[in-house]
Design an enzyme around this catalytic site. Sequence first.
Site, PDB file in Angstrom:
ATOM      1  N   GLN A 153      42.643 -14.749   5.044  1.00  0.00           N
ATOM      2  CA  GLN A 153      42.695 -15.812   6.053  1.00  0.00           C
ATOM      3  C   GLN A 153      41.680 -15.539   7.158  1.00  0.00           C
ATOM      4  O   GLN A 153      41.660 -14.409   7.648  1.00  0.00           O
ATOM      5  CB  GLN A 153      44.117 -15.899   6.626  1.00  0.00           C
ATOM      6  CG  GLN A 153      45.108 -16.352   5.570  1.00  0.00           C
ATOM      7  CD  GLN A 153      46.500 -16.674   6.126  1.00  0.00           C
ATOM      8  OE1 GLN A 153      47.386 -16.984   5.382  1.00  0.00           O
ATOM      9  NE2 GLN A 153      46.696 -16.594   7.415  1.00  0.00           N
ATOM     10  N   ARG A 165      53.675 -15.139   1.661  1.00  0.00           N
ATOM     11  CA  ARG A 165      52.363 -14.519   1.843  1.00  0.00           C
ATOM     12  C   ARG A 165      51.526 -14.774   0.600  1.00  0.00           C
ATOM     13  O   ARG A 165      52.004 -14.631  -0.531  1.00  0.00           O
ATOM     14  CB  ARG A 165      52.486 -13.003   2.074  1.00  0.00           C
ATOM     15  CG  ARG A 165      52.943 -12.608   3.452  1.00  0.00           C
ATOM     16  CD  ARG A 165      51.939 -12.992   4.556  1.00  0.00           C
ATOM     17  NE  ARG A 165      52.430 -12.713   5.903  1.00  0.00           N
ATOM     18  CZ  ARG A 165      52.974 -13.616   6.727  1.00  0.00           C
ATOM     19  NH1 ARG A 165      53.117 -14.876   6.350  1.00  0.00           N
ATOM     20  NH2 ARG A 165      53.379 -13.270   7.939  1.00  0.00           N
ATOM     21  N   HIS A 199      47.341 -22.054   7.201  1.00  0.00           N
ATOM     22  CA  HIS A 199      48.585 -21.349   7.567  1.00  0.00           C
ATOM     23  C   HIS A 199      49.136 -21.917   8.881  1.00  0.00           C
ATOM     24  O   HIS A 199      48.749 -21.496   9.967  1.00  0.00           O
ATOM     25  CB  HIS A 199      48.247 -19.857   7.728  1.00  0.00           C
ATOM     26  CG  HIS A 199      49.446 -18.983   7.874  1.00  0.00           C
ATOM     27  ND1 HIS A 199      49.385 -17.617   7.767  1.00  0.00           N
ATOM     28  CD2 HIS A 199      50.747 -19.259   8.107  1.00  0.00           C
ATOM     29  CE1 HIS A 199      50.590 -17.097   7.934  1.00  0.00           C
ATOM     30  NE2 HIS A 199      51.435 -18.087   8.152  1.00  0.00           N
ATOM     31  N   ASN A 201      60.412 -18.549  13.802  1.00  0.00           N
ATOM     32  CA  ASN A 201      59.854 -19.728  13.129  1.00  0.00           C
ATOM     33  C   ASN A 201      60.493 -19.985  11.758  1.00  0.00           C
ATOM     34  O   ASN A 201      59.910 -20.653  10.922  1.00  0.00           O
ATOM     35  CB  ASN A 201      58.329 -19.619  13.029  1.00  0.00           C
ATOM     36  CG  ASN A 201      57.878 -18.311  12.402  1.00  0.00           C
ATOM     37  OD1 ASN A 201      58.678 -17.636  11.756  1.00  0.00           O
ATOM     38  ND2 ASN A 201      56.626 -17.972  12.565  1.00  0.00           N
TER      39      ASN A 201
HETATM   40  P1  NAD Z   1      63.973 -11.900   6.079  1.00  0.00           P
HETATM   41  O1  NAD Z   1      63.720 -10.457   6.333  1.00  0.00           O
HETATM   42  O2  NAD Z   1      65.070 -12.573   6.821  1.00  0.00           O
HETATM   43  O3  NAD Z   1      64.241 -12.133   4.520  1.00  0.00           O
HETATM   44  C1  NAD Z   1      63.428 -11.624   3.524  1.00  0.00           C
HETATM   45  C2  NAD Z   1      64.272 -11.460   2.267  1.00  0.00           C
HETATM   46  O4  NAD Z   1      63.403 -11.128   1.196  1.00  0.00           O
HETATM   47  C3  NAD Z   1      65.297 -10.331   2.384  1.00  0.00           C
HETATM   48  O5  NAD Z   1      66.570 -10.818   2.026  1.00  0.00           O
HETATM   49  C4  NAD Z   1      64.788  -9.296   1.403  1.00  0.00           C
HETATM   50  O6  NAD Z   1      65.821  -8.542   0.791  1.00  0.00           O
HETATM   51  C5  NAD Z   1      64.066 -10.166   0.400  1.00  0.00           C
HETATM   52  N1  NAD Z   1      63.129  -9.422  -0.428  1.00  0.00           N
HETATM   53  C6  NAD Z   1      62.282  -8.429  -0.084  1.00  0.00           C
HETATM   54  N2  NAD Z   1      61.624  -7.971  -1.142  1.00  0.00           N
HETATM   55  C7  NAD Z   1      62.039  -8.697  -2.198  1.00  0.00           C
HETATM   56  C8  NAD Z   1      61.736  -8.676  -3.578  1.00  0.00           C
HETATM   57  N3  NAD Z   1      60.875  -7.783  -4.086  1.00  0.00           N
HETATM   58  N4  NAD Z   1      62.338  -9.566  -4.379  1.00  0.00           N
HETATM   59  C9  NAD Z   1      63.251 -10.435  -3.882  1.00  0.00           C
HETATM   60  N5  NAD Z   1      63.598 -10.492  -2.590  1.00  0.00           N
HETATM   61  C10 NAD Z   1      63.001  -9.624  -1.757  1.00  0.00           C
HETATM   62  O7  NAD Z   1      62.589 -12.623   6.350  1.00  0.00           O
HETATM   63  P2  NAD Z   1      62.326 -14.172   6.642  1.00  0.00           P
HETATM   64  O8  NAD Z   1      62.449 -14.435   8.105  1.00  0.00           O
HETATM   65  O9  NAD Z   1      63.124 -14.995   5.710  1.00  0.00           O
HETATM   66  O10 NAD Z   1      60.779 -14.259   6.292  1.00  0.00           O
HETATM   67  C11 NAD Z   1      60.307 -13.968   4.996  1.00  0.00           C
HETATM   68  C12 NAD Z   1      58.805 -13.915   4.980  1.00  0.00           C
HETATM   69  O11 NAD Z   1      58.275 -15.226   5.179  1.00  0.00           O
HETATM   70  C13 NAD Z   1      58.176 -13.111   6.106  1.00  0.00           C
HETATM   71  O12 NAD Z   1      58.175 -11.722   5.845  1.00  0.00           O
HETATM   72  C14 NAD Z   1      56.775 -13.669   6.163  1.00  0.00           C
HETATM   73  O13 NAD Z   1      55.937 -12.988   5.260  1.00  0.00           O
HETATM   74  C15 NAD Z   1      56.965 -15.115   5.698  1.00  0.00           C
HETATM   75  N6  NAD Z   1      56.783 -16.072   6.804  1.00  0.00           N
HETATM   76  C16 NAD Z   1      55.783 -16.996   6.713  1.00  0.00           C
HETATM   77  C17 NAD Z   1      55.566 -17.869   7.764  1.00  0.00           C
HETATM   78  C18 NAD Z   1      54.503 -18.931   7.706  1.00  0.00           C
HETATM   79  O14 NAD Z   1      54.079 -19.445   8.738  1.00  0.00           O
HETATM   80  N7  NAD Z   1      54.041 -19.315   6.537  1.00  0.00           N
HETATM   81  C19 NAD Z   1      56.347 -17.786   8.928  1.00  0.00           C
HETATM   82  C20 NAD Z   1      57.392 -16.861   8.964  1.00  0.00           C
HETATM   83  C21 NAD Z   1      57.585 -15.992   7.909  1.00  0.00           C
END
Ligand code: NAD
Length: 384
Positions: A311, A282, A335, A143
């Site tokens: 949530q 989040r 969400h 997603n």
């Molecule tokens: P991803 O793993 O591809 O990327 C996450 C990035 O965040 C990585 O590059 C990581 O190094 C970085 N990161 C981690 N800790 C960090 C910090 N302290 N400071 C800076 N950068 C940091 O993940 P993604 O697919 O891009 O998804 C990210 C997040 O989005 C998911 O973990 C989830 O919590 C959230 N998400 C939300 C929804 C929604 O419906 N709202 C849907 C999908 C994902």
Amino acid sequence: MSLLNASAAALKRGLASSAPRTYNRGLKVLAVLYKGGEAAKQEPRLLGTIENQLGIRSWLESQGHEFIVTDDKEGPNSVFQQHLKDAEILITTPFHPGYLTRDLVEKAKNLKLCVTAGVGSDHIDLNAAVEKKIQVLEVTGSNVVSVAEHVVMDILLLVRNFVPAHEQITRGDWQVSDVARNAYDLEGKVVGTIGAGRIGYRVLERLVPFNTKELLYYDYNPLPAEAEAKVGARRVEDLKEFVSQCDVVTVNAPLHEGTRNLINADLLQHFKKGAWLVNTARGAICNAEDVAAAVKSGQLNGYAGDVWNVQPAPKEHPWRYMQNPLGGGNGMTPHYSGTTLDAQARYAAGTRQIIENYLQGKPQEPANVIVGVGKYETKAYGQR
Ligand code: NAD
């Protein structure tokens, strides 16, 4: 590669559960999904609901497995906690999270595989899963476009002061100056993402045509030079320095020990006065009270997103009602950014594939593995 070799290779990488299973009938699979109600009866593509059950019931049952589906997830007598005691596979979603705490991990004696139907497995105590050798997989990428599009929408609706303008219309009013007084163009602004992974990078890509002044990112995993160059993004290594340069900050990092409460009153003081903040990652990455106070004071001109620290969000949650001094600046929704019908088709198919691989002892797609057998396989949940 033969099945045996594939499994051996996967085992070496710590990814598969075991050698090919000769006995794979009669497992208990437990899913915590959200209640879809009438909408789910009318729209079968709402796959992430208790009504439509990710479309996998007949497939699982045809193989002799038991499939328990519930939205009842709180407290020791909930269906979730009762069936967790002997379930081998747990399916959850971030949209109506079944919180798998350390305490529940201890009680889940038979649990071997957690599948997040979607992206983001922070509702599971990942450290406890590592210790108990419970694998945690998500449908990585399922997603990320859905969320990146939502982020761009949220940025635009805040910067352009869309919500109060629309509310004016549905109220029957017409007073252009009331909303134009706080409406801007995105062109010429500095936009930065905390986290430049799959979603963060897609947001940067989508912002290129807006001719921003600069695109910044803050991430301990730097982007490859070509990827940086493609979107013209600059990495800032210090978080306070990063936020002090941004007109718009978007949060796209997972929730873990290093990001919980990251955006709090202290950090908010380092934001440019009147900056906009978008968080679809989040809720608990931002301190709810501190953000609401910053919007109320005008330190933030607005906050938008779809994720909440609890949530469903309680009726009294401050993010439901917060407004900036000019009566706007609130772009909150439930969400749903990552659960468009397009996304649901992808994460339902991905969930089935992960379970199928597990049942057949086949290697999993490495990108989907958050926790393998006894260790983290991802670099995204904090620096370890
Ligand atoms: P991803 O793993 O591809 O990327 C996450 C990035 O965040 C990585 O590059 C990581 O190094 C970085 N990161 C981690 N800790 C960090 C910090 N302290 N400071 C800076 N950068 C940091 O993940 P993604 O697919 O891009 O998804 C990210 C997040 O989005 C998911 O973990 C989830 O919590 C959230 N998400 C939300 C929804 C929604 O419906 N709202 C849907 C999908 C994902």
